[in-house]
Design a protein around this motif. Sequence first.
Motif, PDB file in Angstrom:
ATOM      1  N   GLU A  31       0.838  -1.312   0.148  1.00 58.77           N
ATOM      2  CA  GLU A  31       0.041  -0.066  -0.022  1.00 58.77           C
ATOM      3  C   GLU A  31       0.840   1.136  -0.087  1.00 58.77           C
ATOM      4  O   GLU A  31       1.876   1.411   0.502  1.00 58.77           O
ATOM      5  N   VAL A  33       0.976   5.473   0.993  1.00 54.34           N
ATOM      6  CA  VAL A  33       0.272   6.392   1.960  1.00 54.34           C
ATOM      7  C   VAL A  33       1.287   7.690   1.463  1.00 54.34           C
ATOM      8  O   VAL A  33       2.239   7.571   1.375  1.00 54.34           O
ATOM      9  N   ASP A  34       0.578   8.725   1.913  1.00 57.65           N
ATOM     10  CA  ASP A  34       1.053  10.170   1.810  1.00 57.65           C
ATOM     11  C   ASP A  34       1.647  10.288   3.016  1.00 57.65           C
ATOM     12  O   ASP A  34       1.587   9.652   4.251  1.00 57.65           O
ATOM     13  N   LYS A  36       1.175  12.487   5.560  1.00 57.30           N
ATOM     14  CA  LYS A  36       0.345  12.857   6.495  1.00 57.30           C
ATOM     15  C   LYS A  36      -0.245  11.636   7.240  1.00 57.30           C
ATOM     16  O   LYS A  36      -0.777  11.428   8.629  1.00 57.30           O
ATOM     17  N   GLU A  37      -0.907  10.841   6.164  1.00 56.56           N
ATOM     18  CA  GLU A  37      -1.219   9.452   6.597  1.00 56.56           C
ATOM     19  C   GLU A  37      -0.185   8.635   7.379  1.00 56.56           C
ATOM     20  O   GLU A  37      -0.778   8.058   8.480  1.00 56.56           O
ATOM     21  N   ALA A  38       0.949   8.523   6.901  1.00 55.64           N
ATOM     22  CA  ALA A  38       2.032   7.786   7.762  1.00 55.64           C
ATOM     23  C   ALA A  38       2.321   8.172   9.217  1.00 55.64           C
ATOM     24  O   ALA A  38       2.332   7.597  10.024  1.00 55.64           O
ATOM     25  N   TYR A  39       2.042   9.590   9.267  1.00 53.88           N
ATOM     26  CA  TYR A  39       2.356  10.315  10.510  1.00 53.88           C
ATOM     27  C   TYR A  39       1.189   9.934  11.518  1.00 53.88           C
ATOM     28  O   TYR A  39       1.254   9.568  12.593  1.00 53.88           O
ATOM     29  N   GLN A  40      -0.135   9.831  10.989  1.00 53.82           N
ATOM     30  CA  GLN A  40      -1.188   9.327  11.652  1.00 53.82           C
ATOM     31  C   GLN A  40      -1.190   8.125  12.055  1.00 53.82           C
ATOM     32  O   GLN A  40      -1.540   7.632  13.296  1.00 53.82           O
ATOM     33  N   MET A  41      -0.575   6.952  11.285  1.00 52.75           N
ATOM     34  CA  MET A  41      -0.526   5.712  11.562  1.00 52.75           C
ATOM     35  C   MET A  41       0.511   5.598  12.915  1.00 52.75           C
ATOM     36  O   MET A  41       0.438   4.786  13.452  1.00 52.75           O
ATOM     37  N   TYR A 114       3.551  -0.671   3.663  1.00 56.52           N
ATOM     38  CA  TYR A 114       3.051   0.890   3.523  1.00 56.52           C
ATOM     39  C   TYR A 114       4.200   1.648   2.947  1.00 56.52           C
ATOM     40  O   TYR A 114       5.277   1.810   3.802  1.00 56.52           O
TER      41      TYR A 114
END
Length: 133
Positions: A31, A33-34, A36-41, A114
């Motif tokens: 997958e 992820v950008d 920001k998505e990675a940081y949220q994960m 990811y």
Amino acid sequence: MNWSNIIFVVLIAGLVLFFLYKKGIILANFEKVDPKEAYQMIKKEKDIYILDVRTPAEVKTDGKIPKSHLIPLYELPKKVDKIPKNKKILVYCRSGNRSISASRLLSSLGYKVYNINGGIIEWKKEGLPISKK
């Protein structure tokens, strides 16, 4: 249409498909992820392993994502056993090219991977945290 035209079209099509494959656009077994998505994960999930596949010199120059583990791409096949299989793996490099190769390798070995699009360059553009250690 003569044979030289057919060969030319096939070669161009092959090059386009190769480019799309190398960029992880087609046949990606992981997958994307950008940043920001990675940081949220990273903030929300406990079972995340952050893998940096750049060189030590690049880390020294640009810093790294906090809590990431450095295994340069050229060493990854020999050190893949150091990566836990029971965690999600976030992979990044400088711009996102080497991390695609690493993501393909890890996914083929059964890891849940990811890839961070744009690598550390995009991470920094988004103003996300960087560690200089």
